[in-house]
Every structure is written in structure tokens, then in C-alpha cells.
Design an enzyme around this catalytic site. Structure first.
Site, PDB file in Angstrom:
ATOM      1  N   HIS A 196       0.757  -0.983   0.155  1.00 56.22           N
ATOM      2  CA  HIS A 196      -0.019   0.253   0.004  1.00 56.22           C
ATOM      3  C   HIS A 196       0.981   1.111   0.041  1.00 56.22           C
ATOM      4  O   HIS A 196       0.795   2.272  -0.753  1.00 56.22           O
ATOM      5  CB  HIS A 196      -0.669   0.038   1.200  1.00 56.22           C
ATOM      6  CG  HIS A 196      -1.698   1.219   1.422  1.00 56.22           C
ATOM      7  ND1 HIS A 196      -2.827   1.567   1.271  1.00 56.22           N
ATOM      8  CD2 HIS A 196      -1.498   2.355   1.841  1.00 56.22           C
ATOM      9  CE1 HIS A 196      -3.580   2.374   1.569  1.00 56.22           C
ATOM     10  NE2 HIS A 196      -2.434   3.278   2.049  1.00 56.22           N
ATOM     11  N   GLU A 197       1.687   1.152   0.860  1.00 51.80           N
ATOM     12  CA  GLU A 197       2.612   2.519   1.052  1.00 51.80           C
ATOM     13  C   GLU A 197       3.577   2.734  -0.058  1.00 51.80           C
ATOM     14  O   GLU A 197       3.814   4.038  -0.777  1.00 51.80           O
ATOM     15  CB  GLU A 197       3.677   2.325   2.390  1.00 51.80           C
ATOM     16  CG  GLU A 197       2.938   2.392   3.625  1.00 51.80           C
ATOM     17  CD  GLU A 197       1.828   3.354   3.695  1.00 51.80           C
ATOM     18  OE1 GLU A 197       1.904   4.388   3.246  1.00 51.80           O
ATOM     19  OE2 GLU A 197       0.884   3.197   4.598  1.00 51.80           O
ATOM     20  N   HIS A 199      -9.550   7.996   3.259  1.00 53.90           N
ATOM     21  CA  HIS A 199      -9.574   6.627   3.510  1.00 53.90           C
ATOM     22  C   HIS A 199     -10.874   5.757   3.692  1.00 53.90           C
ATOM     23  O   HIS A 199     -10.947   4.697   3.622  1.00 53.90           O
ATOM     24  CB  HIS A 199      -8.742   6.363   5.201  1.00 53.90           C
ATOM     25  CG  HIS A 199      -7.366   6.817   5.178  1.00 53.90           C
ATOM     26  ND1 HIS A 199      -6.876   8.160   5.297  1.00 53.90           N
ATOM     27  CD2 HIS A 199      -6.217   6.115   4.716  1.00 53.90           C
ATOM     28  CE1 HIS A 199      -5.736   8.249   5.509  1.00 53.90           C
ATOM     29  NE2 HIS A 199      -5.493   6.829   4.934  1.00 53.90           N
ATOM     30  N   HIS A 201       1.689   4.338  -3.053  1.00 52.58           N
ATOM     31  CA  HIS A 201       1.485   6.014  -2.947  1.00 52.58           C
ATOM     32  C   HIS A 201       2.508   6.546  -3.872  1.00 52.58           C
ATOM     33  O   HIS A 201       2.612   7.717  -4.576  1.00 52.58           O
ATOM     34  CB  HIS A 201       1.652   6.419  -1.469  1.00 52.58           C
ATOM     35  CG  HIS A 201       0.256   6.284  -0.926  1.00 52.58           C
ATOM     36  ND1 HIS A 201      -0.784   6.635  -1.383  1.00 52.58           N
ATOM     37  CD2 HIS A 201       0.089   5.739   0.354  1.00 52.58           C
ATOM     38  CE1 HIS A 201      -1.893   6.574  -0.585  1.00 52.58           C
ATOM     39  NE2 HIS A 201      -1.357   5.955   0.530  1.00 52.58           N
TER      40      HIS A 201
END
Length: 520
Positions: A331-332, A419, A335
Site C-alpha cells: 500500500h505505502e 481513507h 503511493h
């Protein structure tokens, strides 16, 4: 308004993105694909791009398909001012002819460029909006074009720390005519949450390390030299992990190396997923590795990607266990991929799409790893809760299960936290990939639904492989910084058309899945 000649500028050093069924052209300012796109902007694409004689375009990304079709991404300025929301992609056919433009700018920029609010007043307004402890780092006069009508504004960057301890590099967009806050987002994107690595979540895994003399360093030369450091439960000092045995961790929190092993494994699987699936050579597609920072702060219950340091940061948790699970890592780092492609602004509907993209690709990294200790699923961060609890940070098959996320699109979904607005993208992706058949727990939306889906329509999924390729092509070829859910529908339909044909079952499935989340 006096109009001057159209200024077309090619970047001297331009990032090149490798998409599926694509190859990279040489990333130079005189690249023929860039020159063709610039020529289109001065001719056939001039009106389509809502250009004015005061606009300048700088190329920053290029995809060339196997059939020769070209997609050049440009940033826009107007009379020297950066246009937030003015970025676009110029599409050319294999023979070089103009095919179309992807953008969110709704009309030509025609505004008074004399600010009624000066930089000092804008900074004070931004500090007031940020709250205590914020320090103004930069003030830039810009054209803000994320709304229907472009306007003059100040982009005020304020640094500080959020209430939960997460660093903040906030952009506060202040009207240059009224001091009104027009938008805000943060450059810190949170998760909201060959040696041997003995990880906390993924069991025993193989990790690469550098050897110098008799000392191993947790750095992977096969994947861009990405590496892992410890923050020592502080926020500023980084210490790289070294050892004498090339065994990292003991599968418990008692060893500070265990979280490092998880972070390194997450880096590896994310790198390999993007490389194998899309031909992408690292987060920035330049072969360079990032770094992971573990043991950040004390009892820190989050993880985040920071573009400015090109790094991932993980807390040890308080409510949660250490936030170094595989899907959080994927996920990170996604980005970072998003920031170097579509650049989806981290607010409104584009922010939800940014978060949704990270959830989607983080999930795909988990499936790609095929790790028996952390089996692929459509839950985000489930490993951070006690085993058997059934809890997760987010539930892609039913986003509203977390009590805040939206299953369905509705007119004001962009006003909720990114989110939670990401739920629309997550739900769409699950329905596209898996459908509602074969015992799927997901329901479809019915007209009038806001957050919670309650429909019983039947959809057949096209599979994760095809769904991920469609989303990635949409992200890298058709989405721009202010893409909203209506634009995302068009982008994914275009991507599916490119990959599988206009009359394909895949295009029909994309349309059906968007309709099933109320974005028709």
C-alpha cells in the site's frame, strides 16, 4: 486579456513509465514522441486541451505501446504559474496522428493574475487552518483549477506533526482573492494504517544483504539497493541494520530485527510484483530502490509514505501490532507509484482514488507473494489484529463494514476522509475481479444507496490479473491529478478497451462493476 504565443516546453530529463505491452522511448527533451505531442498541443489538441496562448507544457512521463501508440503526460503552467489540476495526457496513434486528451481541466484559464491577498496574509490564513505547531515552509502563487472555474490561489506548504504523531507536510490552498481555504492535502500518505529473515507475519523468507568483510548490511543490490533502517523509537536518527550472521529477526517483537525483516520482505515483494506484472522497474521506474524506516516514534499506530524522502515509515503500534505487514508495505509504496504517474491529489474524490489504488495494489502484492503465512485476501491490515478476530483496517468486498467507508458512490462522497471515500474504488475493484458469484460476500448498490450496499445483482468477475492490468493502465495512461470517480470510470473503460477490445467481455465487466457501485 492579452494572449501571447503558445509556449511548448519539453522536459530535459523526463521519467519513462513501462506499461504492460509497452516499451520505453528515450527520455530526452527532443524525444520524437514528446515532440509529436507538443505539436498536437499547438494544433489538433489545442482546443481539446483548453489551451490558451499563455499556457506552457512540460513533459514528465511517457508510455509507448507495443503497437506504437504514444501517451505523453504533461504538467501545465499559465503565464509562469503552476496550474494545479491542469496536467493532461496527450494520446497519439501508432502513425503519430492525434487520438485524444485525458485531463480534468474543465475550461481555459482566463483569470486576473494580480493577487488581492498577499503571500504574508495567505501564510497566516494557512497557519490558522493547520493549527498549533505548524511552520510555513513555502508560499507559491498558483492557478487552482480543480474546481469548475480556475482561480488564483496560494499554495502554502506547512510542516508540523499531526495529533497521532504522524509528520505532516501539508499543502493549504488559500484563495488569492478572499483568503478562503479552497483545498488541502498532505504529502505524507498514511496507511489509516540472500540471507534469512524471520518475520513477524510472513514466516521465514529469503533476504538479500551486502557483505563487507564479515559484516552484512540489510541492503538489496538486486532491487535498486533498497534498504532498511531503524528509527530507534525516535523520529529523526536513522541506523541501518547490520549483522554478522545474515539472519534477520527471530519472528518475535523481542528482536528489533524482526520488523526490519518484514519491511525488507515487503519491499522485495512490491518491487517484484510491479516488475513482473507491469514491467515497472522500481517505484519511480528508474531502477532506484527506496528505504524503509521501522520502529518510528513510540507506540506509533500508523505507517506512511513520504515522497520527499522517497521512503516508507512504520510504527510499532499500540492498539495494533507493528505495522509492517505485507499489504501495508505494498500500500505505502504504491503511493510512490501514484505520485510519479497520475499524481492523484490527496483530497476529494482524487484522494479516495489515491487511497483506493494503494489498497488495490497492496492487495495484489499480497496475492503475488503467495505466502502461506499471510494468504492473499481483500482485507487491508488484518495481520495487525489478534489472529481469529476477523478485524481489519478496511474490507474491500464490503467497505462499510469498518463503520465509516462508502460501499457506493454518492454526490458528496468526496467530502469524507480519503481513507473512507476509497471504499468506492475498493468495492468496484472487488466486483470487477471477483464478481458476486461463487459465494462472494459482496453486495451491489441500488439507486439511492449512500454508504451501504444492499442490492442482489449478479456480476461475474474477470479475475485479479486482468483487473489489475486495467487499473494500472488507467492510472498510468488516462488518470490525471484531479481525476474523480466519473473520470475513473472513463479511464478504466479506455484501459480495458486498449487491452482487450471495445466489444470485449472485460469492457462490459468494467462498466457493470462501476454501475454496481452507483457510478454510471
Amino acid at each position: 486579456m492579452k494572449l501571447v504565443s503558445l509556449r511548448l516546453v519539453a522536459a530535459a530529463a523526463m521519467a519513462v513509465c513501462l506499461g504492460q505491452s509497452a516499451f520505453a522511448a528515450k527520455p530526452t527533451g527532443d524525444n520524437p514522441a514528446v515532440q509529436r505531442a507538443l505539436a498536437h498541443l499547438g494544433g489538433a489538441a489545442f482546443a481539446a486541451a483548453h489551451s490558451s496562448g499563455a499556457d506552457a507544457f512540460v513533459a514528465r512521463d511517457l508510455i509507448v505501446d507495443a503497437d506504437g501508440a504514444e501517451h505523453v503526460r504533461f504538467d501545465r503552467s499559465h503565464n509562469g504559474l503552476r496550474v494545479i489540476g491542469g496536467d493532461l495526457v496527450v494520446h497519439s496513434a501508432g502513425d503519430g496522428s492525434f487520438r485524444g486528451v485525458s485531463q480534468t481541466l474543465a475550461q481555459m484559464v482566463q483569470i486576473d493574475l494580480s493577487p488581492k491577498v498577499d503571500a504574508k496574509l495567505a501564510a497566516k490564513a494557512a497557519q490558522a487552518e493547520f493549527g498549533a505547531g505548524g511552520t510555513v515552509k513555502n508560499k507559491e502563487l498558483v492557478v487552482f483549477a480543480r474546481d469548475a472555474k480556475p482561480t488564483l490561489a496560494w499554495d502554502v506548504k506547512v510542516s508540523g506533526v499531526r495529533a497521532d504523531g504522524t509528520p505532516s507536510e501539508a499543502h493549504l490552498i488559500i484563495s488569492a482573492t478572499s483568503k478562503k481555504l479552497l483545498d488541502r492535502w498532505d504529502d505524507i500518505h498514511t496507511a489509516d494504517a540472500v540471507g534469512n529473515g524471520k518475520t513477524l507475519y510472513s514466516g521465514k523468507v529469503k533476504l538479500h544483504a551486502d557483505l563487507s568483510g564479515s559484516t552484512y548490511t540489510l541492503k538489496d543490490a538486486t532491487r535498486g539497493n533498497h534498504y532498511v533502517v531503524s528509527m530507534g523509537n525516535g523520529t529523526s536518527t536513522e541506523t541501518i541494520f547490520t549483522g554478522s550472521d545474515n539472519v534477520w529477526g527471530d519472528s518475535t517483537e523481542a528482536s528489533t530485527e524482526t520488523a526490519a525483516a518484514d519491511a525488507a520482505y515487503g519491499q522485495n515483494m512490491t518491487w517484484d510484483f510491479y516488475k513482473t506484472t507491469f514491467g515497472r522497474n522500481g517505484i519511480a521506474d528508474d531502477g532506484a530502490g527506496a528505504r524503509s524506516r521501522v520502529h518510528y516514534s513510540s507506540n506509533y499506530d500508523n505507517a506512511f509514505w513520504d515522497d520527499s524522502c522517497f521512503c516508507m515509515t512504520y510504527g510499532d503500534g499500540n492498539t495494533f501490532t507493528p505495522l509492517v505487514s505485507l499489504d501495508v508495505a505494498g500500500h505505502e509504496m504504491t503511493h510512490g507509484v501514484t505520485s510519479r504517474t497520475a499524481g492523484l491529489v490527496y483530497s476529494r474524490q482524487s484522494g479516495g482514488l489515491n487511497e483506493g489504488t494503494s489498497d488495490i495494489m497492496g492487495t495484489m502484492v499480497e496475492y503475488y507473494a503467495n505466502n502461506a503465512n499471510d494468504v492473499g485476501d481483500y482485507l487491508i491490515g488484518e495481520e495487525l489484529y489478534p489472529a481469529g478476530s476477523g478485524k481489519a483496517l478496511r474490507y474491500m468486498y464490503q467497505p462499510s463494514k469498518d463503520g465509516a467507508s462508502a460501499d457506493c458512490f454518492y454526490a458528496t462522497v468526496g467530502l469524507i476522509d480519503v481513507h473512507y471515500s476509497s471504499g468506492v474504488a475498493n468495492h468496484f475493484y472487488f466486483l470487477l475481479a471477483e464478481g458476486t458469484t461463487a459465494g462472494s460476500p459482496s453486495k451491489t448498490c441500488v439507486k439511492g444507496d449512500k454508504k451501504v450496499a444492499s442490492g442482489s445483482a449478479t456480476l461475474t468477475g474477470i479475475g485479479r490479473d486482468k483487473a489489475s492490468k486495467i487499473w494500472y493502465r488507467a492510472l498510468t495512461v488516462y488518470m490525471t491529478s484531479s481525476t474523480d470517480y466519473a473520470d475513473a470510470r472513463m479511464a478504466t473503460v479506455s484501459a480495458a478497451t486498449d487491452l482487450y477490445g471495445a466489444s470485449s467481455a472485460e469492457v462490459a465487466a468494467v462498466k457493470a462493476a462501476w454501475t454496481a457501485v452507483n457510478r454510471s
